[in-house]
Write a protein that holds these residues in place. Structure first.
Motif, mmCIF file in Angstrom:
data_model
loop_
_atom_site.group_PDB
_atom_site.id
_atom_site.type_symbol
_atom_site.label_atom_id
_atom_site.label_comp_id
_atom_site.label_asym_id
_atom_site.label_seq_id
_atom_site.Cartn_x
_atom_site.Cartn_y
_atom_site.Cartn_z
ATOM 1 N N GLU A 27 0.828 -1.209 0.000
ATOM 2 C CA GLU A 27 0.000 0.000 0.000
ATOM 3 C C GLU A 27 0.858 1.253 0.000
ATOM 4 O O GLU A 27 0.559 2.223 -0.695
ATOM 5 C CB GLU A 27 -0.914 0.011 1.221
ATOM 6 C CG GLU A 27 -2.027 -1.004 1.159
ATOM 7 C CD GLU A 27 -2.875 -1.016 2.422
ATOM 8 O OE1 GLU A 27 -2.847 -0.028 3.186
ATOM 9 O OE2 GLU A 27 -3.564 -2.024 2.650
ATOM 10 N N ARG A 28 1.915 1.253 0.790
ATOM 11 C CA ARG A 28 2.753 2.449 0.941
ATOM 12 C C ARG A 28 3.546 2.773 -0.317
ATOM 13 O O ARG A 28 3.691 3.943 -0.682
ATOM 14 C CB ARG A 28 3.698 2.248 2.127
ATOM 15 C CG ARG A 28 4.607 3.408 2.372
ATOM 16 C CD ARG A 28 5.435 3.191 3.607
ATOM 17 N NE ARG A 28 6.352 4.295 3.805
ATOM 18 C CZ ARG A 28 7.333 4.277 4.674
ATOM 19 N NH1 ARG A 28 7.513 3.244 5.454
ATOM 20 N NH2 ARG A 28 8.136 5.307 4.782
ATOM 21 N N PRO A 32 -0.225 4.445 -6.191
ATOM 22 C CA PRO A 32 0.127 5.827 -6.497
ATOM 23 C C PRO A 32 -0.854 6.825 -5.863
ATOM 24 O O PRO A 32 -2.057 6.586 -5.811
ATOM 25 C CB PRO A 32 0.068 5.899 -8.022
ATOM 26 C CG PRO A 32 -0.800 4.759 -8.428
ATOM 27 C CD PRO A 32 -0.676 3.721 -7.370
ATOM 28 N N ASP A 33 -0.300 7.932 -5.383
ATOM 29 C CA ASP A 33 -1.140 9.004 -4.865
ATOM 30 C C ASP A 33 -1.369 10.021 -5.981
ATOM 31 O O ASP A 33 -0.995 9.791 -7.134
ATOM 32 C CB ASP A 33 -0.518 9.645 -3.621
ATOM 33 C CG ASP A 33 0.867 10.255 -3.881
ATOM 34 O OD1 ASP A 33 1.241 10.429 -5.062
ATOM 35 O OD2 ASP A 33 1.560 10.565 -2.904
ATOM 36 N N ASP A 34 -1.970 11.156 -5.662
ATOM 37 C CA ASP A 34 -2.288 12.160 -6.689
ATOM 38 C C ASP A 34 -1.034 12.695 -7.382
ATOM 39 O O ASP A 34 -1.018 12.883 -8.601
ATOM 40 C CB ASP A 34 -3.081 13.313 -6.078
ATOM 41 C CG ASP A 34 -4.480 12.895 -5.667
ATOM 42 O OD1 ASP A 34 -4.993 11.903 -6.227
ATOM 43 O OD2 ASP A 34 -5.060 13.556 -4.782
ATOM 44 N N ASP A 36 1.865 11.155 -7.713
ATOM 45 C CA ASP A 36 2.373 10.085 -8.574
ATOM 46 C C ASP A 36 1.569 9.997 -9.867
ATOM 47 O O ASP A 36 2.132 9.868 -10.953
ATOM 48 C CB ASP A 36 2.298 8.732 -7.862
ATOM 49 C CG ASP A 36 3.223 8.643 -6.660
ATOM 50 O OD1 ASP A 36 4.198 9.408 -6.593
ATOM 51 O OD2 ASP A 36 2.946 7.793 -5.794
ATOM 52 N N ARG A 37 0.256 10.056 -9.761
ATOM 53 C CA ARG A 37 -0.590 9.970 -10.960
ATOM 54 C C ARG A 37 -0.341 11.141 -11.909
ATOM 55 O O ARG A 37 -0.382 10.979 -13.129
ATOM 56 C CB ARG A 37 -2.058 9.884 -10.564
ATOM 57 C CG ARG A 37 -2.440 8.492 -10.080
ATOM 58 C CD ARG A 37 -3.942 8.333 -9.947
ATOM 59 N NE ARG A 37 -4.476 9.004 -8.768
ATOM 60 C CZ ARG A 37 -4.491 8.491 -7.543
ATOM 61 N NH1 ARG A 37 -3.993 7.296 -7.320
ATOM 62 N NH2 ARG A 37 -5.003 9.163 -6.539
ATOM 63 N N CYS A 57 7.614 2.857 -8.580
ATOM 64 C CA CYS A 57 7.237 2.127 -7.368
ATOM 65 C C CYS A 57 8.335 1.173 -6.928
ATOM 66 O O CYS A 57 8.646 1.071 -5.741
ATOM 67 C CB CYS A 57 5.938 1.371 -7.591
ATOM 68 S SG CYS A 57 4.525 2.455 -7.851
#
Length: 80
Positions: A27-28, A32-34, A36-37, A57
């Motif tokens: 998960e960590r 991807p978070d915003d 990363d996206r 990643c």
């Protein structure tokens, strides 16, 4: 420039993690978070976006664990 070839053990382990990531680590490091996206979206094609996301990643996880998988360009990949 000197060339260093991997040992048999290093060649066998190439392309694998030293140990399986836990659910928390997945998960960590692999969701991807915003930000990363946004970085991924800048890539040209779907193939480039997928490749970039996988590399981002994986490098993030490998650097966090301190795992040194063999790489022909290890010094260039990780810096001093």
């Amino acid at each position: 420039m000197p060339v260093e070839f991997p040992s048999d053990g290093q060649a066998e382990a190439y392309g694998t993690f030293a140990e399986e990531p836990t659910g928390t680590e997945l998960e960590r490091f692999f969701l991807p978070d915003d930000v990363d996206r946004d970085l991924i979206a800048l890539r040209r094609t779907e193939h480039h976006r997928l490749g970039f996301a996988l590399q981002m990643c994986t490098v993030r996880y490998v650097r966090w664990t301190g795992t040194r998988t063999w790489c022909a360009c290890w010094s260039r990949c990780t810096g001093p």
